[in-house]
Design a protein around this motif. Sequence first.
Motif, mmCIF file in Angstrom:
data_model
loop_
_atom_site.group_PDB
_atom_site.id
_atom_site.type_symbol
_atom_site.label_atom_id
_atom_site.label_comp_id
_atom_site.label_asym_id
_atom_site.label_seq_id
_atom_site.Cartn_x
_atom_site.Cartn_y
_atom_site.Cartn_z
ATOM 1 N N SER A 84 0.838 -1.202 0.000
ATOM 2 C CA SER A 84 0.000 0.000 0.000
ATOM 3 C C SER A 84 0.868 1.244 0.000
ATOM 4 C CB SER A 84 -0.906 0.011 1.235
ATOM 5 O OG SER A 84 -0.115 0.151 2.411
ATOM 6 N N LYS A 85 0.247 2.384 -0.316
ATOM 7 C CA LYS A 85 0.964 3.660 -0.346
ATOM 8 C C LYS A 85 1.483 4.069 1.035
ATOM 9 C CE LYS A 85 -1.279 5.444 -4.496
ATOM 10 N NZ LYS A 85 -2.164 6.495 -5.062
ATOM 11 N N THR A 131 4.561 0.222 -4.828
ATOM 12 C CA THR A 131 3.457 -0.708 -4.581
ATOM 13 C C THR A 131 3.347 -1.658 -5.763
ATOM 14 O OG1 THR A 131 1.834 0.737 -5.629
ATOM 15 C CG2 THR A 131 2.208 1.041 -3.272
#
Length: 900
Positions: A100-101, A154
């Motif tokens: 994820s970011k 990601t």
Amino acid sequence: MTTFTPKVYQQQVLGSVEAYFKSCHELPSPSIAFTATTERLWGRGNPYNPLSGFPADMPYFCLRVPTGGGKTWLAARSVQLANTHLLRCEHSVILWLVPSKPIREQTLRALRDRLHPYHRALREAGPVTVLDLDEAKSVTRATLDTSTTIIVATRQAFQVEDEESRKVYQSSGALMHHFEHLAPAQRAQLLTEGAGADQTVPCSLANVLRLRRPFVIVDEAHNSRTELAFDMLARFRPSGVLELTATPDLERTPSNVLHSVSAAELKAEEMIKLPVVLETEPNWQQCLADAIGRREALQQLAEHEQRAGAAYLRPIVLIQSEPRRAGVDTLDFERVRSELITNHRIPAEQIVVATGEEKGLERIDADYKLGIADPACPVKFVITQKALAEGWDCPFAYILVSMASLSSATAVEQLLGRVLRQPGASHRQAGALNQSYAFVVSRNFAETASALRDRLVTGAGFERREVAEFVTAAKDDQARLDWEGHAGRVMVRPVAITLTEKPDLTSVPKPVRDKVSWDGERSTLTISKPLTEDETEFLKASVRSEIAAAAIVEAAQISRTAAIEFFHTPAELGERLRVPQLALRVQGELQLFDDPEVLEYPWDLSPFDARPTNEDLLALDGNLKVSEGGEIDVDDASGKVVSRFLPDLQRDLGLVYQPENWDEVRLATWLCRNLPEQSLTHASKQAFVAAWITDLLRRDGFTLARANLQKFLIRNRLEARIRDLRRQAVGKAFQQTLFGEDAASRVAVTDRYAFEFNPHAYAPSREYDGRFGHFDFRRHFYGRIGDFDSKEEFECACWLDMQAHKGRIRFWVRNLVRREGSSFFLQKADGRFYPDFLCQLPGTADQPGPILAVEYKGADRWAGAEDDRLIGGLWASLSEGRCRFVMVKDRRWEWIEGCF
């Protein structure tokens, strides 16, 4: 910043990675190397599962590390191992994929921070450059040629279907220089656009990666195991794939688990707070009040320890509230916050809310230098709804309160992880501060405990067999309902009552009917399994008279109290198992002898012949043939000539990384820098290496260019030679120190240094599964028992347990190998000796009895175990009667009897 010291289990994980990388070159293929390495490490070789769409023998493996085990540090430290032992190059490209970011930003921050342990671990590989994906789209060739380059992104960022991400596959003028002067073999491997005469090779980041053969690290790999994700990775022609996860896929697309760390090992290393002490309460207000009371009790313990010099600690409660629903009365965050303020007089500043709309934790991070862990921060309660910000860590999180059902898997798993983890924390004197706590609004303790254990398995990465002992009941009456927590160690006596009327069981729910039976002839109702209070109400409703109903209530109470008998292990009963260790006198002071390197011995390379051996020359010749494409094979099915993965990889990397300006001195200097031998002076090492290289270059066919091309193999040959010479020197010193005439003046076995078996840290890599027969072990120190190597070893364990029943042994333990917290060893010159069994013999109330170490050896291995017998005998003889040792073969149990 304080120096980061890796834990023992982390060093063992890295040792496994290094062993696998080396085996990839020593054995015919990385797939064969995986099975051979796991056989050598764990006694049972695991099959290799290739990834669809990749070369069948591409190095692909997984490290299984539970929540709180330091996966990111292990990944960073593995980069140097990949460069040196797998890729055999100075610099590489690492594609580091995260789920994820938020995790991407957190990882980038840590890897770039020169003071952070993650960056320092990366620096073991030499010069490093850490880039995000946007920076990588304009990376220069000079950067890739002069540093190991880590690209953090990601997984989703590389999906071709994503409009923004297509730039990875599109031509960029900033990358054109990467494609100048390519060899035909290199150009043939690149992605193309168009067809026929219009076909072109885009100067894209994707093609730069294909040229550089990136080594791929996949963090939280369980989130990336889809066909689409694998297809994406295959586009970049990776040199290898390393997965890190707490919960590897073992069924659909099975991961190749090279090393599995257990939660018990993390507990032994004080990385997580275990066990989780669970308490259920149907009334939500009382449940919250109980949690507040627990927090206050922990706070008092923390303050008491702080006055004695311990570090600051402010226990924090994480409360999972229910989501709001229109028209439904829910325990949402506003209601919980109001309860804390109104009925418990908790100051508002001690409460923070972290939901989608409320960003309380972000404000805390902005207001306080150390965030929520800052001593100036007043927060004691964090209310969340679903999950906290990814990557948020706080060693002060101790208590989980769940207002919602534990079936809300993702939120509970994440919050449990927050409570279990203790980054930067250390062991506390008060046992209550080394545990985690869970308070759940529920009427059914057993069901809740089972759900909590499921969350530990599916989310935190615990193994199913170890979670039973890591969730314990806070109250004795609830503990009696927790059958799963006492699996195989509970006896239930049926409770029979005579009733004046026949109960109408047809109206009773089936789960309750399954626990009871009615005998019409005797008018007797028998309760065969404990009934909860709710189940009792259902059964009570099956009769009409108050007398019968009262009898059922009384019998049900007996069924869950007096009718249940638990078998407790010695560890659960608070027994201690402490085994004296060998200690060495160094300058008059005793210190633990756990490494023969602490011995004083003459060690210098100058007396030894600094020339390549015939074996060295043969290895270098063979490697050159492989790197030139000389090692080929024929596919049995098609009859076509095929090449192997590693020779292809070495050729590709050799084409990309063209060394310049190397001379004999620079090569010798590089070799010295990359030979990790701390026991030698730099001058001694440099003289030996320079003489070795000079002799090599005088031989026919060995030019400076060839030596430079093979410098990693040369480094390995030199390392093996120096290691062998040092082992010889250590062996002589070891023999003289431990077995010389005045050994007793230098070595001692003393209670000052004793290995203590942690009651919560028994972590067998394989549990005994009954393959040699079944036996009800009742005097083993733990409820679990490690696997046996042979039927004779199993029979030895049975014999020991029977002696314990006779009172000749108090209890015993199956000693494990290479498992922190549950492995006692005796140091030898060339490794460690782990006796099979350790027995606590009977003693007195004031003085525990002697420790008996038992080793079983098959007749075929007896002759090769002489050094084990010597060190075991020395340990016993120096202990002044506190320790005894025996090695047995041919089922000669009377040899053990002679030690009682």
